[in-house]
Design a protein around this motif. Structure first.
Motif, mmCIF file in Angstrom:
data_model
loop_
_atom_site.group_PDB
_atom_site.id
_atom_site.type_symbol
_atom_site.label_atom_id
_atom_site.label_comp_id
_atom_site.label_asym_id
_atom_site.label_seq_id
_atom_site.Cartn_x
_atom_site.Cartn_y
_atom_site.Cartn_z
ATOM 1 N N PHE A 185 -6.015 -0.902 -6.695
ATOM 2 C CA PHE A 185 -5.564 0.293 -6.494
ATOM 3 C C PHE A 185 -6.131 1.198 -7.532
ATOM 4 O O PHE A 185 -6.331 0.824 -8.847
ATOM 5 N N GLU A 186 -6.435 2.268 -7.212
ATOM 6 C CA GLU A 186 -7.117 3.367 -8.550
ATOM 7 C C GLU A 186 -6.096 4.529 -8.592
ATOM 8 O O GLU A 186 -5.668 5.253 -7.704
ATOM 9 N N TRP A 187 -5.858 4.661 -9.807
ATOM 10 C CA TRP A 187 -4.747 5.542 -10.310
ATOM 11 C C TRP A 187 -5.405 7.014 -10.460
ATOM 12 O O TRP A 187 -6.339 7.384 -11.012
ATOM 13 N N SER A 188 -4.648 7.927 -9.635
ATOM 14 C CA SER A 188 -5.278 9.249 -9.452
ATOM 15 C C SER A 188 -4.978 10.147 -10.846
ATOM 16 O O SER A 188 -5.478 11.085 -11.065
ATOM 17 N N GLY A 189 -3.735 9.612 -11.706
ATOM 18 C CA GLY A 189 -3.509 10.469 -12.787
ATOM 19 C C GLY A 189 -2.355 11.464 -12.437
ATOM 20 O O GLY A 189 -1.824 12.013 -13.440
ATOM 21 N N HIS A 190 -1.843 11.482 -11.161
ATOM 22 C CA HIS A 190 -0.713 12.148 -10.831
ATOM 23 C C HIS A 190 0.217 11.461 -10.004
ATOM 24 O O HIS A 190 -0.188 10.739 -9.148
ATOM 25 N N LEU A 191 1.442 11.481 -10.359
ATOM 26 C CA LEU A 191 2.812 10.674 -9.862
ATOM 27 C C LEU A 191 2.919 11.257 -8.591
ATOM 28 O O LEU A 191 4.159 12.399 -8.614
ATOM 29 N N ARG B 197 -4.716 5.167 -5.266
ATOM 30 C CA ARG B 197 -5.359 4.955 -3.866
ATOM 31 C C ARG B 197 -5.751 3.629 -3.641
ATOM 32 O O ARG B 197 -6.166 2.761 -4.504
ATOM 33 N N THR B 198 -5.655 2.947 -2.534
ATOM 34 C CA THR B 198 -5.964 1.739 -1.996
ATOM 35 C C THR B 198 -7.389 1.316 -1.943
ATOM 36 O O THR B 198 -8.234 2.345 -1.345
ATOM 37 N N MET B 199 -7.935 0.466 -2.669
ATOM 38 C CA MET B 199 -9.196 0.173 -2.571
ATOM 39 C C MET B 199 -9.364 -1.139 -2.049
ATOM 40 O O MET B 199 -10.590 -1.432 -1.405
ATOM 41 N N HIS B 200 -8.616 -2.214 -2.104
ATOM 42 C CA HIS B 200 -8.761 -3.445 -1.468
ATOM 43 C C HIS B 200 -7.354 -3.962 -1.404
ATOM 44 O O HIS B 200 -6.192 -3.838 -1.919
ATOM 45 N N CYS C 287 0.759 -1.336 0.104
ATOM 46 C CA CYS C 287 -0.044 0.119 -0.106
ATOM 47 C C CYS C 287 0.902 1.238 -0.098
ATOM 48 O O CYS C 287 0.618 2.193 -0.848
ATOM 49 N N ASN C 288 1.946 1.337 0.895
ATOM 50 C CA ASN C 288 2.975 2.470 0.894
ATOM 51 C C ASN C 288 3.405 2.964 -0.649
ATOM 52 O O ASN C 288 3.341 4.025 -1.029
ATOM 53 N N PHE C 289 3.860 1.621 -1.311
ATOM 54 C CA PHE C 289 4.377 1.614 -2.529
ATOM 55 C C PHE C 289 3.504 2.463 -3.590
ATOM 56 O O PHE C 289 3.894 3.386 -4.073
ATOM 57 N N PHE C 290 2.177 2.011 -3.667
ATOM 58 C CA PHE C 290 1.310 2.508 -4.704
ATOM 59 C C PHE C 290 0.736 3.821 -4.139
ATOM 60 O O PHE C 290 0.581 4.842 -4.995
ATOM 61 N N GLU C 291 0.525 4.007 -2.969
ATOM 62 C CA GLU C 291 0.063 5.308 -2.475
ATOM 63 C C GLU C 291 1.148 6.343 -2.738
ATOM 64 O O GLU C 291 0.808 7.640 -2.973
#
Length: 338
Positions: A206-212, A185-188, A176-180
């Protein structure tokens, strides 16, 4: 670690991921759990792209569960052929993750699956960042990696999770840390036990926000689980080595287990390894250390020479196969590998 191009050559030339003839029991468990997550998280009309799809077994599981808009890529050169032969899938292409957007509709994907992939990536953060920026905001990622939470077990293969190919390791928290930190965003998140191999697997959506950019500060994780695993694995390996006789022998198997075993055979056993054999045609003729990997028929040139079965999970099956063909004494390294 070697340069990432070395890993790319390995997956093209020595891959085992396009050799499948049937879906293993362990993979069936993994895919069943993944499909359940997909059914809870994604609509059946979602366009799903599976990166690192191998010969298409997970795509086939999705198809059987009702998804029809499916595509996949894998660097293994025979992956598209095997996917078509085994499952009738004509949407699998041969490509690396870096070039997946040239072969699959990543920009339009609703879901991108990266199962059993992250642990293989030598430049993990850069590799995933390069993938994310090719996706539309709101695209979901289904991720699966080996679960560090399940590594330590008295029935685990010694150092088996430190495969030649596995170079990144995750707990639920660190995943979760890595993707956030990359803006997803963590969904599951959940772990699933895999009793057949006395281990477990970790899933995340995870849901991609569009911004790194980080969504929040890192939540600290601890490394004590890996420390326990290393200590226990060392003890198991020492017991296995005590079964190897101080005499000339042949090693059957040329995978990660053998790569860990061979350096240990010089001491204390001081045995002489006459040959290394393996049935994987992608490995035969290649080198492992000082040995050229040979096909199993080579055993006929070593009558009565002990054969060390260098495998943890498959040693019983390998023993049965060799016993049916050859008279060599067989050495099994583990008492309870299954």
């Amino acid at each position: 670690m070697p340069d990432s191009t070395v890993y790319e050559r390995y997956y093209r030339a020595a891959s085992k991921y396009d050799l499948g003839v049937a879906v293993s029991g362990v993979d069936q468990e993994r895919f069943r759990a993944a499909v359940e997550i997909c059914e809870a998280q994604f609509a059946k009309d979602s366009l799903i792209v599976d990166i690192g799809c191998g010969y298409g077994a997970f795509l086939n599981a999705l198809s059987e569960a009702g998804w029809s808009r499916l595509a996949g890529v894998d660097p293994a050169p025979q992956a598209p052929i095997r996917a078509l032969e085994l499952f009738g899938l004509d949407s699998v292409q041969c490509a690396t993750m870096a070039r997946a957007h040239l072969s699959a509709p990543l920009a339009d994907a609703d879901v991108v699956s990266v199962m059993a992939v992250l642990e293989h990536l030598p430049q993990l953060r850069q590799n995933m960042a390069d993938l994310l920026v090719k996706l539309r905001p709101g695209c979901k990622l289904l991720v699966e990696v080996p679960a560090v939470e399940w590594f330590a077990s008295d029935r685990s293969e010694p150092f088996g999770e430190f495969s030649l190919e596995h170079i990144q390791f995750f707990t639920a928290r660190s995943l979760c840390n890595f993707f956030e930190q990359l803006g997803a965003r963590t969904m599951h998140v959940s772990t699933v036990e895999l009793p057949a191999i006395h281990c477990g697997t970790l899933f995340g959506v995870f849901e991609w926000s569009g911004h790194l950019q980080p969504l929040h500060e890192v939540v600290p994780d601890t490394g004590h689980l890996l420390e326990t695993y290393v200590r226990d694995a060392h003890s198991t390996m020492q017991r296995a080595l005590s079964r190897v006789p101080p005499s000339p022998l042949v090693v059957y198997g040329a995978g990660s287990h053998t790569a860990r075993l061979l350096p240990q055979l010089g001491s204390p056993s001081a045995c002489e390894v006459l040959a290394v054999v393996d049935k994987n045609p992608n490995l035969v003729g290649k080198t492992l250390g000082q040995w050229v990997i040979q096909e199993p028929a080579t055993l006929q040139g070593y009558p009565e020479v002990p054969v060390v079965i260098s495998s943890y999970r498959a040693q019983a099956e390998i023993s049965r196969q060799l016993s049916a063909q050859w008279d060599n004494p067989l050495i099994l390294l583990y008492e309870t590998p299954e």
